[in-house]
Design a protein around this motif. Structure first.
Motif, mmCIF file in Angstrom:
data_model
loop_
_atom_site.group_PDB
_atom_site.id
_atom_site.type_symbol
_atom_site.label_atom_id
_atom_site.label_comp_id
_atom_site.label_asym_id
_atom_site.label_seq_id
_atom_site.Cartn_x
_atom_site.Cartn_y
_atom_site.Cartn_z
ATOM 1 N N ARG A 12 0.841 -1.203 0.000
ATOM 2 C CA ARG A 12 0.000 0.000 0.000
ATOM 3 C C ARG A 12 0.875 1.251 0.000
ATOM 4 N NH1 ARG A 12 -3.144 -1.203 4.098
ATOM 5 N NH2 ARG A 12 -1.845 -0.140 5.637
ATOM 6 N N ALA A 13 1.965 1.210 0.750
ATOM 7 C CA ALA A 13 2.877 2.346 0.813
ATOM 8 C C ALA A 13 3.568 2.595 -0.525
ATOM 9 C CB ALA A 13 3.928 2.114 1.902
ATOM 10 N N VAL A 14 3.821 1.525 -1.286
ATOM 11 C CA VAL A 14 4.427 1.680 -2.617
ATOM 12 C C VAL A 14 3.519 2.518 -3.512
ATOM 13 C CG1 VAL A 14 4.979 0.435 -4.760
ATOM 14 C CG2 VAL A 14 5.845 -0.392 -2.566
ATOM 15 N N PHE A 15 2.226 2.188 -3.537
ATOM 16 C CA PHE A 15 1.282 2.961 -4.350
ATOM 17 C C PHE A 15 1.150 4.392 -3.822
ATOM 18 C CE2 PHE A 15 -0.090 -1.220 -5.848
ATOM 19 C CZ PHE A 15 -0.339 -0.970 -7.191
ATOM 20 N N ASN A 16 1.038 4.538 -2.496
ATOM 21 C CA ASN A 16 0.868 5.880 -1.927
ATOM 22 C C ASN A 16 2.042 6.794 -2.256
ATOM 23 O OD1 ASN A 16 -1.628 5.408 -0.776
ATOM 24 N ND2 ASN A 16 -0.797 4.815 1.209
ATOM 25 N N GLU A 17 3.253 6.265 -2.149
ATOM 26 C CA GLU A 17 4.433 7.090 -2.415
ATOM 27 C C GLU A 17 4.542 7.435 -3.900
ATOM 28 O OE1 GLU A 17 7.513 9.443 -1.321
ATOM 29 O OE2 GLU A 17 6.084 8.360 -0.040
ATOM 30 N N ASN A 18 4.200 6.490 -4.766
ATOM 31 C CA ASN A 18 4.229 6.775 -6.205
ATOM 32 C C ASN A 18 3.144 7.773 -6.603
ATOM 33 O OD1 ASN A 18 6.415 5.307 -7.534
ATOM 34 N ND2 ASN A 18 5.411 3.461 -6.805
ATOM 35 N N ILE A 19 2.003 7.728 -5.907
ATOM 36 C CA ILE A 19 0.961 8.735 -6.141
ATOM 37 C C ILE A 19 1.466 10.108 -5.704
ATOM 38 C CG2 ILE A 19 -1.310 9.536 -5.357
ATOM 39 C CD1 ILE A 19 -2.139 6.550 -5.223
ATOM 40 N N ARG A 20 2.114 10.157 -4.548
ATOM 41 C CA ARG A 20 2.635 11.431 -4.040
ATOM 42 C C ARG A 20 3.669 12.022 -4.984
ATOM 43 N NH1 ARG A 20 6.623 13.730 -1.156
ATOM 44 N NH2 ARG A 20 7.900 11.854 -1.191
ATOM 45 N N LEU A 21 4.480 11.162 -5.587
ATOM 46 C CA LEU A 21 5.518 11.618 -6.511
ATOM 47 C C LEU A 21 5.011 11.775 -7.945
ATOM 48 C CD1 LEU A 21 8.413 9.330 -5.219
ATOM 49 C CD2 LEU A 21 8.181 11.799 -4.858
ATOM 50 N N GLU A 22 3.697 11.496 -8.135
ATOM 51 C CA GLU A 22 3.040 11.615 -9.441
ATOM 52 C C GLU A 22 3.588 10.630 -10.471
ATOM 53 O OE1 GLU A 22 3.021 15.680 -10.707
ATOM 54 O OE2 GLU A 22 1.718 16.320 -9.072
ATOM 55 N N HIS A 23 4.087 9.498 -9.974
ATOM 56 C CA HIS A 23 4.470 8.420 -10.878
ATOM 57 C C HIS A 23 3.291 7.489 -11.145
ATOM 58 C CE1 HIS A 23 8.551 9.694 -10.746
ATOM 59 N NE2 HIS A 23 8.789 9.296 -9.514
ATOM 60 N N TRP A 24 2.237 7.645 -10.351
ATOM 61 C CA TRP A 24 1.042 6.812 -10.499
ATOM 62 C C TRP A 24 -0.170 7.722 -10.440
ATOM 63 C CZ3 TRP A 24 0.086 2.191 -12.244
ATOM 64 C CH2 TRP A 24 -1.129 1.559 -11.965
ATOM 65 N N LYS A 25 -0.971 7.696 -11.488
ATOM 66 C CA LYS A 25 -2.085 8.637 -11.622
ATOM 67 C C LYS A 25 -3.418 8.067 -11.150
ATOM 68 C CE LYS A 25 0.615 11.627 -13.731
ATOM 69 N NZ LYS A 25 1.034 12.879 -13.065
ATOM 70 N N LYS A 26 -3.486 6.759 -10.966
ATOM 71 C CA LYS A 26 -4.750 6.140 -10.585
ATOM 72 C C LYS A 26 -4.837 6.001 -9.074
ATOM 73 C CE LYS A 26 -5.176 3.616 -14.934
ATOM 74 N NZ LYS A 26 -5.426 2.302 -15.574
#
Length: 335
Positions: free
Chosen positions: A131-145
């Motif tokens: 879950r933290a992997v997705f959250n951090e990538n969202i924060r860094l805008e590497h993941w848009k969904k």
């Protein structure tokens, strides 16, 4: 034909911008959904003639783990070990495309792991890591969904009663530790009992961390330094111990196995998973039983959340004492 039935459902194959426009393909489960999607695309192109469908995200789950580690995880104390766990999880789940990954896939994976003998605590930790992997990538805008694990509940864990050593048991243990081959183990254990330190924090102490009646713990689980006062007697003993050894800045050699041997000599039966950690529980329990403040204990132990510390509240001498005088039987003089 713009829509046709295929083995996997109904395929939409259109050029919404005309013959010169980009061809768009998508397969949907039902014909109704295919018709609705076709209308949606055509309406979108009418509103914006320059519209083009988003590129397919070809990244696998492991690619997001690599991104997380490169931009965030590499700076964590347990970053390398966490990355290994995450990549093993990806492989066990077939390393799906990240944009196709669903909560059901993880739920199925953790059930198989539970059947294989893993504990719910372990699975909750793995879920938190991913879950933290997705959250951090969202924060860094590497993941848009959205984060696919946001709504997936962790297993509810039944709290275990926290065990601690009584004063007679402490005396027996310290005497037994003195019978081992280690000249350090008794003093490491006493630091844990006097400060609530974790074994690794105490065992890894350097002389520079001890000054003016305070031990400054820096290599902590939370990565936050904390200072805990000690008695002049203990400080003098630590300084003397350092002067008598030949370890440079360090005070102690590894003494974990010697502690295990001492526990066997003392014939203590400890809860599973609480070998050296029983010392930390013992400090916290006696601190509260002797009238210590829960908020002060939180700072001493270095807990992020008060919820971790409040587990010791029931040991307070005043804990829920009102029940003896406010219950209905007391008012009727029946108890």
């Amino acid at each position: 034909m713009a829509i046709k039935q295929v083995k996997t459902g109904w395929q939409v194959n259109i050029q919404p911008g005309g013959r010169s426009g980009k061809r768009v393909k998508k397969t949907l489960p039902t014909k109704a959904e295919a018709l609705a999607w076709e209308r949606h695309i055509q309406a979108t192109v009418q509103r914006n003639p320059d519209w083009t469908p988003p590129k397919k995200d070809a990244r696998r789950l492991s690619d997001l783990v690599d991104l997380w580690h490169r931009h965030h995880g590499s700076g964590l104390k347990d970053g390398e070990s966490r990355k290994r766990i995450l990549l093993a999880m990806c492989n066990a789940m077939g390393n799906p495309f990240a944009d196709k990954f669903t909560p059901d896939q993880f739920a199925e994976y953790r059930l198989k792991r539970i059947d294989a003998g893993l504990t719910p605590n372990t699975m909750n930790r793995e879920q938190a890591y991913l879950r933290a992997v997705f959250n951090e990538n969202i924060r860094l805008e590497h993941w848009k969904k959205e984060n696919p694990l946001t709504k997936l509940r962790s297993f509810k864990i039944q709290e275990r009663e926290l065990s601690y050593l009584t004063n007679p048991q402490i005396k027996v243990l310290l005497e037994s530790l003195s019978q081992t081959i280690s000249s350090d183990v008794n003093l490491v254990a006493r630091i844990c009992l006097a400060t609530g330190a974790r074994w690794g924090e105490a065992e890894g102490l350097r002389i520079s961390q001890i000054r003016n009646g305070v031990i400054q713990f820096v290599q902590t689980k939370s990565s936050k330094a904390r200072a805990v006062p000690i008695t002049q007697k203990l400080e003098t003993e630590l300084i003397s111990h350092h002067e008598s050894n030949n370890l440079g800045e360090r005070l102690f050699e590894a003494a974990y196995q010697a502690f295990r041997d001492g526990v066997k000599i003392a014939k203590l039966i400890l809860p599973k998973g609480q070998l050296t950690h029983i010392l930390r529980h013992t400090f916290a329990s006696h601190f509260v039983m002797n009238g210590g403040n829960i908020l002060a204990l939180q700072k001493i132990l270095g807990h992020h959340s008060l919820a971790m510390t409040i587990r010791y509240a029931h040991l307070s001498p005043d804990h829920l004492q009102e029940t003896k005088r406010l219950n209905p039987l007391a008012k009727l003089n029946l108890c």
